[in-house]
Design a protein around this motif. Structure first.
Motif, mmCIF file in Angstrom:
data_model
loop_
_atom_site.group_PDB
_atom_site.id
_atom_site.type_symbol
_atom_site.label_atom_id
_atom_site.label_comp_id
_atom_site.label_asym_id
_atom_site.label_seq_id
_atom_site.Cartn_x
_atom_site.Cartn_y
_atom_site.Cartn_z
ATOM 1 N N VAL A 120 -31.182 -9.290 -16.645
ATOM 2 C CA VAL A 120 -30.028 -8.325 -16.638
ATOM 3 C C VAL A 120 -30.504 -7.167 -17.360
ATOM 4 N N LEU A 121 -29.986 -5.961 -16.546
ATOM 5 C CA LEU A 121 -30.399 -4.766 -17.273
ATOM 6 C C LEU A 121 -29.186 -4.115 -17.634
ATOM 7 N N ASP A 122 -28.007 -4.649 -17.947
ATOM 8 C CA ASP A 122 -26.589 -4.082 -18.412
ATOM 9 C C ASP A 122 -26.784 -3.796 -19.824
ATOM 10 N N ILE A 123 -26.161 -2.910 -20.444
ATOM 11 C CA ILE A 123 -26.089 -2.422 -21.568
ATOM 12 C C ILE A 123 -24.784 -3.197 -22.302
ATOM 13 N N HIS A 140 -29.531 1.078 -25.927
ATOM 14 C CA HIS A 140 -30.274 0.800 -24.576
ATOM 15 C C HIS A 140 -31.762 0.849 -24.678
ATOM 16 N N GLU A 141 -32.081 1.458 -25.629
ATOM 17 C CA GLU A 141 -33.652 1.390 -26.029
ATOM 18 C C GLU A 141 -34.453 -0.055 -26.239
ATOM 19 N N LEU A 142 -33.567 -0.751 -26.936
ATOM 20 C CA LEU A 142 -34.148 -1.923 -27.315
ATOM 21 C C LEU A 142 -33.957 -2.976 -25.983
ATOM 22 N N ALA A 143 -32.684 -2.798 -25.571
ATOM 23 C CA ALA A 143 -32.713 -3.282 -24.101
ATOM 24 C C ALA A 143 -33.523 -3.315 -23.215
ATOM 25 N N SER A 148 -38.198 -4.927 -19.963
ATOM 26 C CA SER A 148 -39.420 -4.620 -19.887
ATOM 27 C C SER A 148 -40.635 -5.630 -20.089
ATOM 28 N N ALA A 149 -40.526 -6.252 -21.455
ATOM 29 C CA ALA A 149 -41.208 -7.355 -21.750
ATOM 30 C C ALA A 149 -40.994 -8.630 -20.542
ATOM 31 N N PHE A 150 -39.704 -9.124 -20.594
ATOM 32 C CA PHE A 150 -39.444 -10.259 -19.910
ATOM 33 C C PHE A 150 -39.827 -9.935 -18.437
ATOM 34 N N ARG A 151 -39.789 -8.969 -17.900
ATOM 35 C CA ARG A 151 -40.224 -8.756 -16.523
ATOM 36 C C ARG A 151 -42.013 -8.808 -16.430
ATOM 37 N N LYS A 152 -42.425 -8.398 -17.579
ATOM 38 C CA LYS A 152 -43.761 -8.661 -17.555
ATOM 39 C C LYS A 152 -44.353 -9.953 -17.448
ATOM 40 N N GLY A 153 -43.565 -10.786 -18.310
ATOM 41 C CA GLY A 153 -43.922 -12.101 -18.213
ATOM 42 C C GLY A 153 -43.633 -12.954 -16.983
ATOM 43 N N ASP A 188 -22.896 11.580 -16.427
ATOM 44 C CA ASP A 188 -23.704 12.023 -17.437
ATOM 45 C C ASP A 188 -23.880 10.780 -18.451
ATOM 46 N N SER A 189 -22.695 10.051 -18.885
ATOM 47 C CA SER A 189 -22.515 9.052 -19.802
ATOM 48 C C SER A 189 -23.316 7.810 -19.306
ATOM 49 N N ILE A 190 -23.364 7.648 -18.180
ATOM 50 C CA ILE A 190 -23.908 6.439 -17.423
ATOM 51 C C ILE A 190 -25.599 6.658 -17.381
ATOM 52 N N ARG A 191 -25.856 7.988 -17.027
ATOM 53 C CA ARG A 191 -26.989 8.420 -16.981
ATOM 54 C C ARG A 191 -27.858 8.099 -18.227
ATOM 55 N N ASN A 192 -27.206 8.762 -19.461
ATOM 56 C CA ASN A 192 -27.661 8.761 -20.862
ATOM 57 C C ASN A 192 -27.821 7.451 -21.362
ATOM 58 N N LYS A 193 -27.175 6.195 -20.789
ATOM 59 C CA LYS A 193 -27.271 4.975 -21.433
ATOM 60 C C LYS A 193 -27.646 3.916 -20.620
ATOM 61 N N ASP A 194 -26.629 3.587 -19.403
ATOM 62 C CA ASP A 194 -26.884 2.439 -18.594
ATOM 63 C C ASP A 194 -27.740 2.595 -17.739
ATOM 64 N N LEU A 195 -28.379 3.843 -17.288
ATOM 65 C CA LEU A 195 -29.157 3.985 -16.163
ATOM 66 C C LEU A 195 -30.853 3.738 -16.897
ATOM 67 N N MET A 196 -30.858 3.823 -18.203
ATOM 68 C CA MET A 196 -32.330 3.903 -19.066
ATOM 69 C C MET A 196 -32.908 2.575 -18.626
ATOM 70 N N PRO A 197 -32.506 1.451 -18.771
ATOM 71 C CA PRO A 197 -33.441 0.217 -18.493
ATOM 72 C C PRO A 197 -33.762 0.548 -16.966
ATOM 73 N N PHE A 198 -32.926 0.731 -15.983
ATOM 74 C CA PHE A 198 -33.084 0.767 -14.624
ATOM 75 C C PHE A 198 -34.401 1.840 -14.390
ATOM 76 N N LYS A 199 -34.202 3.086 -14.950
ATOM 77 C CA LYS A 199 -35.118 4.043 -14.817
ATOM 78 C C LYS A 199 -36.466 3.668 -15.267
ATOM 79 N N GLN A 200 -36.600 3.052 -16.649
ATOM 80 C CA GLN A 200 -37.914 2.723 -17.105
ATOM 81 C C GLN A 200 -38.643 1.753 -16.118
ATOM 82 N N LEU A 201 -37.936 0.489 -16.000
ATOM 83 C CA LEU A 201 -38.513 -0.575 -15.040
ATOM 84 C C LEU A 201 -38.717 -0.061 -13.624
ATOM 85 N N ILE A 202 -38.088 0.797 -13.027
ATOM 86 C CA ILE A 202 -38.296 1.292 -12.010
ATOM 87 C C ILE A 202 -39.881 1.853 -11.980
#
Length: 338
Positions: A120-123, A140-143, A148-153, A188-202
């Motif tokens: 789950v990548l939701d904040i 969002h940074e901790l999430a 990312s670590a969970f996916r790596k496993g 912008d609100s969603i880009r700056n928070k909710d999209l961050m885990p998706f962006k990184q894991l993608i």
């Protein structure tokens, strides 16, 4: 003559602990591509291994087997499996996020499941009870780090990951199983928070994504899972996602606003979903199987093939493995204190 069907674009379910005769025919429909298992399909590791083998035997070609096995409130297989804590617990033990992902994936792969719909990548915005502690964090940074670590496993065990619920389900109170939630925030609100885990894991190579049955009316007129803007424009073009897009279950009330089941399936596929889920409604699943045009799509088939599990151990080997024994004991400890 035996046909070797590619993985089709529909994911459906089966009724019980064993395969019913009429389900064999449905599984072998050209549009079928996957079966998702629920708690009602599970009694023991041995039973579910046999059920999965019978599903695969019924298909003239490849088929994917999926389950929701996040942990916490959402863990379909329990008896004989390590009880996984809610994702929020890893904030207190971040060093266990990666081992937990490995454990979850290894246990499923050992009985024949290809993938779990995780992480789950939701904040968690402290609004949504349906997400709540299913989220790794309110930050969002901790999430992002923990997911990312969970996916790596998961990947280390041989399992592809599916991030959900794009672009973020954590800021709405309503449950999309029961109604269509509305998120009034701007892009912008969603880009700056909710999209961050998706962006990184993608960027790290995430294999699958499931959009939310949530409407963001200040951004687009369609719920995310039926929206070419969210799937083709933001997900594919802006975030450069090249993996599989799974619709959320089209039987959920959050999907009902767009029409009947054939229309839901048509719109989800048109918006860019590679695989469409229809669960807990066999009549609707059969209706969509028969009305959705049978098409060849090499790119879709390649994406879906990438979701196939790559098991490294059978169940006996796994439970005799020192790594599994150690991690299972650690995860049990967290679960018992959750």
């Amino acid at each position: 003559m035996t046909r070797n069907y590619p993985i089709g674009p529909i994911m459906l379910d089966v009724e019980g602990l064993t395969l019913a005769p009429h389900e064999t025919e449905i599984i072998n429909h050209p549009n079928t591509g996957a079966v998702i298992l629920f708690s009602r399909n599970y009694e023991s590791p041995e039973q579910v291994t046999e059920l999965i083998a019978s599903i695969r035997a019924a298909r003239q070609g490849n088929i994917l087997i999926a389950v929701d096995q996040e942990g916490g409130r959402v863990q379909r297989f329990q008896n004989g499996f390590t009880r996984l804590p809610p994702a929020a617990c890893y904030a207190q033990a971040p060093e266990l996020a990666e081992p937990a992902g490995w454990l979850m994936a290894a246990e499923l792969l050992a009985v024949g499941v290809d993938f779990s719909f995780a992480p789950v990548l939701d904040i968690d915005c402290r609004i949504s009870e349906i997400i709540g502690n299913r989220s790794f964090s309110t930050d969002h940074e901790l999430a992002t780090r923990l997911s990312s670590a969970f996916r790596k496993g998961m990947n280390a065990a041989g399992m592809a990951a599916t991030g959900k619920h794009f672009p973020g389900h954590g800021a709405v109170a309503l449950d999309s199983h029961l109604t269509l939630p509305v998120d009034e925030r701007d892009l912008d609100s969603i880009r700056n928070k909710d999209l961050m885990p998706f962006k990184q894991l993608i960027a790290e190579g995430l294999e699958g994504i499931m959009p939310a049955h949530v409407l963001y009316p200040n951004i687009d007129a369609s719920p995310a899972g039926f929206s070419p803007f969210w799937i083709r424009q933001i997900l594919r073009r802006e975030l450069n996602f090249n993996g599989t897009v799974f619709s959320d279950d089209l039987s959920m009330e959050g999907a009902a606003s767009v029409g009947d089941f054939p229309e839901r399936a048509r719109l989800a596929q048109q918006a860019g979903c590679d695989m469409i889920l229809i669960c807990n409604n066999p009549h609707a699943a059969e209706q969509v199987l028969d009305t959705l045009p049978i098409t060849q799509d090499p790119l879709r088939e390649q994406r879906l093939n990438n979701m196939r599990g790559k098991p490294q151990m059978n169940r006996e080997q796994l439970i005799n493995c020192e790594k599994w024994q150690k991690i299972s004991a650690q995860i049990n400890q967290i679960y018992n204190h959750a």
